[in-house]
Design an enzyme around this catalytic site. Structure first.
Site, PDB file in Angstrom:
ATOM      1  N   LYS A   1       0.806  -1.231   0.000  1.00 31.05           N
ATOM      2  CA  LYS A   1       0.000   0.000   0.000  1.00 31.05           C
ATOM      3  C   LYS A   1       0.837   1.279   0.000  1.00 31.05           C
ATOM      4  O   LYS A   1       0.458   2.261  -0.619  1.00 31.05           O
ATOM      5  CB  LYS A   1      -0.916   0.019   1.230  1.00 31.05           C
ATOM      6  CG  LYS A   1      -2.091  -0.934   1.158  1.00 31.05           C
ATOM      7  CD  LYS A   1      -2.986  -0.642   2.350  1.00 31.05           C
ATOM      8  CE  LYS A   1      -4.172  -1.565   2.423  1.00 31.05           C
ATOM      9  NZ  LYS A   1      -5.139  -1.120   3.437  1.00 31.05           N
TER      10      LYS A   1
ATOM     11  N   ALA B   1      -4.083   1.981   9.781  1.00 32.92           N
ATOM     12  CA  ALA B   1      -5.545   2.022   9.880  1.00 32.92           C
ATOM     13  C   ALA B   1      -5.988   3.224  10.703  1.00 32.92           C
ATOM     14  O   ALA B   1      -6.961   3.903  10.362  1.00 32.92           O
ATOM     15  CB  ALA B   1      -6.053   0.724  10.497  1.00 32.92           C
TER      16      ALA B   1
ATOM     17  N   GLY C   1     -16.527  -4.375  12.596  1.00 33.72           N
ATOM     18  CA  GLY C   1     -15.612  -3.915  11.552  1.00 33.72           C
ATOM     19  C   GLY C   1     -15.867  -4.449  10.155  1.00 33.72           C
ATOM     20  O   GLY C   1     -15.228  -4.002   9.201  1.00 33.72           O
TER      21      GLY C   1
ATOM     22  N   ASP D   1     -10.113   3.576   2.612  1.00 33.35           N
ATOM     23  CA  ASP D   1     -10.306   3.020   3.960  1.00 33.35           C
ATOM     24  C   ASP D   1     -11.122   3.970   4.845  1.00 33.35           C
ATOM     25  O   ASP D   1     -11.991   3.532   5.606  1.00 33.35           O
ATOM     26  CB  ASP D   1      -8.957   2.734   4.633  1.00 33.35           C
ATOM     27  CG  ASP D   1      -8.299   1.478   4.073  1.00 33.35           C
ATOM     28  OD1 ASP D   1      -9.011   0.622   3.526  1.00 33.35           O
ATOM     29  OD2 ASP D   1      -7.063   1.357   4.197  1.00 33.35           O
TER      30      ASP D   1
ATOM     31  N   ALA E   1      -2.180   3.561  16.470  1.00 33.09           N
ATOM     32  CA  ALA E   1      -1.607   4.639  15.653  1.00 33.09           C
ATOM     33  C   ALA E   1      -0.902   4.088  14.412  1.00 33.09           C
ATOM     34  O   ALA E   1       0.054   4.683  13.911  1.00 33.09           O
ATOM     35  CB  ALA E   1      -0.642   5.475  16.496  1.00 33.09           C
TER      36      ALA E   1
HETATM   37  P1  ATR Z   1      -2.052  -1.162  10.390  1.00 26.98           P
HETATM   38  O1  ATR Z   1      -1.124  -0.386   9.500  1.00 26.98           O
HETATM   39  O2  ATR Z   1      -2.855  -2.190   9.700  1.00 26.98           O
HETATM   40  O3  ATR Z   1      -2.878  -0.272  11.273  1.00 26.98           O
HETATM   41  P2  ATR Z   1       0.106  -1.626  12.256  1.00 26.98           P
HETATM   42  O4  ATR Z   1       0.829  -0.456  11.713  1.00 26.98           O
HETATM   43  O5  ATR Z   1       0.860  -2.908  12.494  1.00 26.98           O
HETATM   44  O6  ATR Z   1      -1.110  -2.040  11.349  1.00 26.98           O
HETATM   45  O7  ATR Z   1      -0.603  -1.162  13.629  1.00 26.98           O
HETATM   46  C1  ATR Z   1      -1.046  -2.047  14.574  1.00 26.98           C
HETATM   47  C2  ATR Z   1      -1.548  -1.283  15.787  1.00 26.98           C
HETATM   48  O8  ATR Z   1      -1.908  -2.233  16.805  1.00 26.98           O
HETATM   49  C3  ATR Z   1      -0.518  -0.343  16.397  1.00 26.98           C
HETATM   50  O9  ATR Z   1      -1.182   0.752  16.974  1.00 26.98           O
HETATM   51  C4  ATR Z   1       0.097  -1.237  17.481  1.00 26.98           C
HETATM   52  O10 ATR Z   1       0.708  -0.552  18.544  1.00 26.98           O
HETATM   53  P3  ATR Z   1       2.310  -0.209  18.453  1.00 26.98           P
HETATM   54  O11 ATR Z   1       2.415   0.988  17.560  1.00 26.98           O
HETATM   55  O12 ATR Z   1       2.699   0.061  19.854  1.00 26.98           O
HETATM   56  O13 ATR Z   1       2.974  -1.438  17.881  1.00 26.98           O
HETATM   57  C5  ATR Z   1      -1.145  -1.942  17.980  1.00 26.98           C
HETATM   58  N1  ATR Z   1      -0.835  -3.170  18.714  1.00 26.98           N
HETATM   59  C6  ATR Z   1      -0.514  -4.377  18.194  1.00 26.98           C
HETATM   60  N2  ATR Z   1      -0.299  -5.276  19.194  1.00 26.98           N
HETATM   61  C7  ATR Z   1      -0.485  -4.609  20.367  1.00 26.98           C
HETATM   62  C8  ATR Z   1      -0.415  -4.972  21.761  1.00 26.98           C
HETATM   63  N3  ATR Z   1      -0.110  -6.226  22.143  1.00 26.98           N
HETATM   64  N4  ATR Z   1      -0.685  -4.023  22.680  1.00 26.98           N
HETATM   65  C9  ATR Z   1      -1.002  -2.756  22.309  1.00 26.98           C
HETATM   66  N5  ATR Z   1      -1.080  -2.354  21.018  1.00 26.98           N
HETATM   67  C10 ATR Z   1      -0.835  -3.259  20.061  1.00 26.98           C
END
Ligand code: ATR
Length: 287
Positions: free
Chosen positions: A70, A137, A245, A107, A134
Site C-alpha cells: 500500500k 488504519a 468492523g 479506507d 496509531a
Molecule cells: P495497520 O497499518 O494495519 O494499522 P500496524 O501499523 O501494524 O497495522 O498497527 C497495529 C496497531 O496495533 C498499532 O497501533 C500497534 O501498537 P504499536 O504501535 O505500539 O505497535 C497496535 N498493537 C498491536 N499489538 C499490540 C499490543 N499487544 N498491545 C497494544 N497495542 C498493540
C-alpha cells in the site's frame, strides 16, 4: 458469464490469497450481471514496479492494493487523491483510457460509511472521538473523522512515538494521551474506535475499561474476525451502540467497483453473511 469483452480488475498483494476482495467483487459482479472479472494478483515486493507498469498495457480497469504494497505503490502513481496523500498509502488504483494510474485510499470512506450504516443519524460533529492505535488504519480513521468535522480526537497508542508522529502529520484536532490514560480519556467521548490488532482471533483482547464512557457513545472495532470482539461485547452489555468492523471492509470496496464496473454496489445483509461464511472458512482479520 465472462465474455471476451469482460472488464478485468484485481487485487495486488503478497500473498494475495489472504484477501477477501475477489470473493466480494465477484459476488457483486454476479449480483448485477456485469460482464467482468476480479482476480487475485500475487506480486512479490521486488516485482511491484513492473507489475504496476504492466497494468495499463494489459488493459485492466484497475486494482486494489493490499499488504505489503500500500505504501510502496504511491511512487508509481500518475495522480494521487487527497486521502491517499494524507494517509501515505494507496488501496485503490483506477486506470484511465490513456493508461494513467490514479491512486486513492478508500479506507476512511469505508470506516465512515460503516458507522453511518450502523448508527442511524451518526454524525462526527457530536463530540470528541477516542482512537486506540496509531498504525496505518488509525491514520485513515483519523483523517476521515477530521474530514467529517470531528471536534477533537484523543489518540492512545502503546508506542507513544507513533501517536505523536500521527498527531504531527494530521495536526489539530489530534491530542495524544498516554497508553495508561486510555480509560480516563473516554470521559465525555462520543465515539471510541479500536484500530489495533487487539481483539482479533489469536490476539489478546483490548484492555479498556468503559466506566467513564457516556452511555450514548458509539463503540466501533475495525477488527472483523471475530465479528463480536470483547470490546464490542462490553459496549453492548452496558447499552452503548456498537458497530463491528466488517462493514468497513465491505464499504471500502465500493468506490473501486463503481469506477471499474460502472455501478455503485450495495452492502446488504446477504452480502455480509456471504463474506462472513468465506472468512470463517479462512481465518479473517481487520479493516
Ligand atoms: P495497520 O497499518 O494495519 O494499522 P500496524 O501499523 O501494524 O497495522 O498497527 C497495529 C496497531 O496495533 C498499532 O497501533 C500497534 O501498537 P504499536 O504501535 O505500539 O505497535 C497496535 N498493537 C498491536 N499489538 C499490540 C499490543 N499487544 N498491545 C497494544 N497495542 C498493540
Amino acid at each position: 458469464m465472462i465474455s471476451g469483452k469482460a472488464r478485468v480488475a484485481g487485487v495486488i498483494g503478497w500473498p494475495a490469497s489472504h484477501s477477501a476482495s475477489p470473493f466480494l467483487h465477484n459476488y457483486w459482479l454476479e449480483q448485477y450481471g456485469i460482464d467482468g472479472a476480479y482476480v487475485p494478483l500475487a506480486v512479490a515486493p521486488e516485482n511491484l514496479d513492473a507489475a504496476l507498469r504492466g497494468l495499463a498495457g494489459l488493459g485492466l480497469a484497475g486494482v486494489n492494493v493490499t499488504v505489503p504494497h500500500k505504501e510502496s505503490a504511491l511512487a508509481a502513481m500518475d495522480q494521487i487523491d487527497s486521502a491517499a496523500q494524507r494517509i501515505g498509502a494507496v488501496n485503490t488504483i483506477v486506470i484511465s483510457e490513456t493508461g494513467a494510474l490514479t491512486g486513492s485510499n478508500t479506507d476512511g470512506f469505508g470506516f465512515v460509511e460503516n458507522l453511518r450504516a450502523g448508527v442511524t443519524g451518526w454524525n462526527a460533529g457530536e463530540g470528541p472521538a477516542v482512537v486506540i492505535g496509531a498504525g496505518g488504519a488509525a491514520r485513515a480513521v483519523c483523517a476521515a473523522l477530521i474530514d467529517e468535522g470531528v471536534p477533537g480526537i484523543r489518540i492512545a497508542n502503546r508506542t507513544r512515538a507513533r501517536a505523536d508522529a500521527l498527531a504531527d502529520a494530521l495536526g489539530n484536532p489530534l491530542n495524544v494521551v498516554g497508553w495508561d490514560e486510555r480509560d480516563s480519556a473516554l470521559d465525555g467521548a462520543a465515539l471510541v474506535v479500536n484500530t489495533t490488532t487487539l481483539g482479533m482471533t489469536g490476539a489478546p483482547p483490548l484492555d479498556l475499561a468503559l466506566d467513564a464512557l457516556p452511555a450514548t457513545a458509539v463503540v466501533n472495532d475495525i477488527v472483523y474476525a471475530p465479528l463480536e470482539t470483547p470490546l464490542l461485547g462490553a459496549a453492548r452489555a452496558r447499552g452503548n451502540p456498537a458497530v463491528d468492523g466488517l462493514g468497513m471492509l465491505l464499504h471500502q470496496a465500493r468506490p473501486g467497483f463503481k469506477a471499474w464496473f460502472g455501478h455503485d454496489p450495495e452492502v446488504t445483509g446477504a452480502l455480509r453473511d456471504h463474506v462472513l461464511a468465506d472468512l470463517e472458512r479462512r481465518a479473517g482479520g481487520r479493516g
